[in-house]
Write a protein that holds these residues in place. Structure first.
Motif, PDB file in Angstrom:
ATOM      1  N   UNK A  69       4.223   4.131  17.370  1.00  0.00           N
ATOM      2  CA  UNK A  69       5.447   3.293  17.168  1.00  0.00           C
ATOM      3  C   UNK A  69       4.992   2.201  16.275  1.00  0.00           C
ATOM      4  N   UNK A  70       3.772   1.355  16.361  1.00  0.00           N
ATOM      5  CA  UNK A  70       3.900   0.413  15.432  1.00  0.00           C
ATOM      6  C   UNK A  70       2.033   0.693  14.888  1.00  0.00           C
ATOM      7  N   UNK A  71       2.032   1.417  14.011  1.00  0.00           N
ATOM      8  CA  UNK A  71       0.666   2.033  13.544  1.00  0.00           C
ATOM      9  C   UNK A  71       0.661   1.973  11.915  1.00  0.00           C
ATOM     10  N   UNK A  72      -0.578   1.413  11.525  1.00  0.00           N
ATOM     11  CA  UNK A  72      -0.886   1.482  10.034  1.00  0.00           C
ATOM     12  C   UNK A  72      -2.268   2.193   9.683  1.00  0.00           C
TER      13      UNK A  72
ATOM     14  N   UNK B 187       0.768  -1.188   0.074  1.00  0.00           N
ATOM     15  CA  UNK B 187       0.014   0.140   0.066  1.00  0.00           C
ATOM     16  C   UNK B 187       0.875   1.194  -0.010  1.00  0.00           C
ATOM     17  N   UNK B 188       0.687   2.145  -0.732  1.00  0.00           N
ATOM     18  CA  UNK B 188       1.144   3.342  -0.965  1.00  0.00           C
ATOM     19  C   UNK B 188       1.029   4.236   0.265  1.00  0.00           C
ATOM     20  N   UNK B 189      -0.240   4.011   1.039  1.00  0.00           N
ATOM     21  CA  UNK B 189      -0.362   4.643   2.365  1.00  0.00           C
ATOM     22  C   UNK B 189       0.636   4.437   3.366  1.00  0.00           C
ATOM     23  N   UNK B 190       1.308   3.183   3.368  1.00  0.00           N
ATOM     24  CA  UNK B 190       2.225   2.730   4.225  1.00  0.00           C
ATOM     25  C   UNK B 190       3.586   2.944   3.818  1.00  0.00           C
TER      26      UNK B 190
ATOM     27  N   UNK C 204      -3.837  -3.330  -0.904  1.00  0.00           N
ATOM     28  CA  UNK C 204      -3.056  -1.987  -1.480  1.00  0.00           C
ATOM     29  C   UNK C 204      -3.723  -1.226  -2.487  1.00  0.00           C
ATOM     30  N   UNK C 205      -2.813  -0.170  -2.852  1.00  0.00           N
ATOM     31  CA  UNK C 205      -3.131   0.523  -4.010  1.00  0.00           C
ATOM     32  C   UNK C 205      -2.179   0.788  -5.021  1.00  0.00           C
TER      33      UNK C 205
END
Length: 354
Positions: free
Chosen positions: A237-240, A111-114, A135-136
């Motif tokens: 710290x661990x986020x999506x 994913x581009x968002x990540x 994903x994108x």
């Protein structure tokens, strides 16, 4: 059929550099133009042990297959990953702050968002992942895409080492082992498969880890200490982040060593989110937190529709919090939340139109 497929994907590749007679060069490399420059292997942002350690291991494999590959990180690694890097004497990869115009191999996300900034303008050549297809990522040419329902992306990389007949050094074994232990909670997560267990059994020998449980606990103690970190830094710290039907939602994962510390972190972070929710610019926020002593887990929900979606997915809530099945990974949480968020968005749009 598996062995026939393995032979087909392991045919010799014209132009591969530094060939060794015992290495099986994947035939798919013939169809990918890696160019003469560097191909960067990078995981998601913010990085975790899977995204960092897997990038290191896969870049090493690609170099032995004739590709000029280098591991990069999207931002600074967490304490758990730093512990693993130091333990095995691996230098922290350099930051990749802009992927625009660069040859890229994505690991542990689709994913581009990540992704690293500028990934929409990068030349994505491969994607190695173990998440559902949310994903994108769009590419101008066909890519090598390998997605498997396993507990960790490094398990897929371990399999590729086997398929290519490339030896695994102690340091690289340590990287892949650390990633798998982290992503599967030492093989306790519900996402753990027999392939993950096979990989760990092989890698702990190659890495020289005689007490796997002690090594895992040492990693987690570093992670769960959250030394000198603010509430905001712990949350992210661990986020999506994810988007579906125009609804944006984020899911943070936090780890505690004991039930008491889990409860304390829940209270601390809940207070921070309540005060700062509006400034986060997301339609919904979810906080998943579990402890390593009992593996009890909860999901706290924030934003219009968040609790409704989570209740449909996981059951009865108390206030804004739901008790989850033990060892439920964020990957599974998001997979179960996704259709509920989509339905909620569709109903909201229908009501607005009416």
């Amino acid at each position: 059929m598996f062995f026939i497929g393995l032979l087909l994907c392991s045919a010799p590749v014209a132009g591969a550099n530094n060939r060794q007679s015992n290495i099986n060069y994947p035939s798919f490399m013939q169809g990918i133009d890696y160019g003469k420059g560097v191909t960067y292997v990078v995981g998601h942002n913010p990085p975790d042990s899977d995204s960092v350690c897997t990038a290191i291991a896969y870049a090493s494999l690609k170099r032995q297959l004739g590709v000029n590959a280098e591991a990069r990180i999207a931002s600074l690694p967490n304490a758990e990953t730093t512990y693993a890097l130091n333990y095995f004497g691996i230098r922290e990869p350099l930051l990749l702050d802009d992927a625009s115009g660069k040859n890229i191999i994505l690991v542990d996300h689709n994913s581009f968002a990540q992704a690293v900034k500028g990934m929409e303008k990068a030349n994505v050549l491969e994607i190695i992942d173990h998440h559902n297809l949310i994903g994108d990522v769009k590419t101008s040419a066909p890519v090598y895409y390998r997605n498997m329902p396993v507990g960790c992306t490094s398990t897929i990389i371990w399999l590729e080492y086997q398929e290519a007949n490339v030896p695994i050094t102690r340091e690289i074994a340590g990287m892949m082992l650390s990633a798998i232990l982290s992503d599967t909670d030492n093989l306790q997560s519900s996402t753990t498969t027999d392939l993950d267990r096979q990989a760990v059994a092989d890698l702990e020998k190659k890495a020289g880890i005689k007490n796997r449980n002690a090594y895992f606990l040492a990693m987690e103690e570093e992670l769960a200490a959250y030394k000198d970190m603010s509430d905001q830094e712990i949350f992210y710290s661990d986020y999506k982040e994810f988007t579906i039907n125009g609804i944006s939602y984020g899911c943070a994962t936090v780890v505690a060593l004991t039930p008491e510390k889990r409860i304390a972190l829940e209270k601390r972070l809940s207070e921070w989110i309540a005060k700062n929710y509006a400034s986060q610019k997301m339609d919904m926020l979810f906080l998943k937190i579990h402890d390593l002593e009992t593996y009890a887990a909860t999901l706290s929900c924030y934003g219009d529709g968040a609790l409704e979606c989570a209740t449909h997915a996981f059951g009865k809530a108390e206030a804004n919090r739901i008790s989850l099945d033990k060892n439920m990974s964020r990957k599974k949480v998001v997979r179960l939340l996704q259709p509920q968020v989509a339905n909620w968005a569709a109903n909201k749009a229908k009501n607005k139109a009416a």
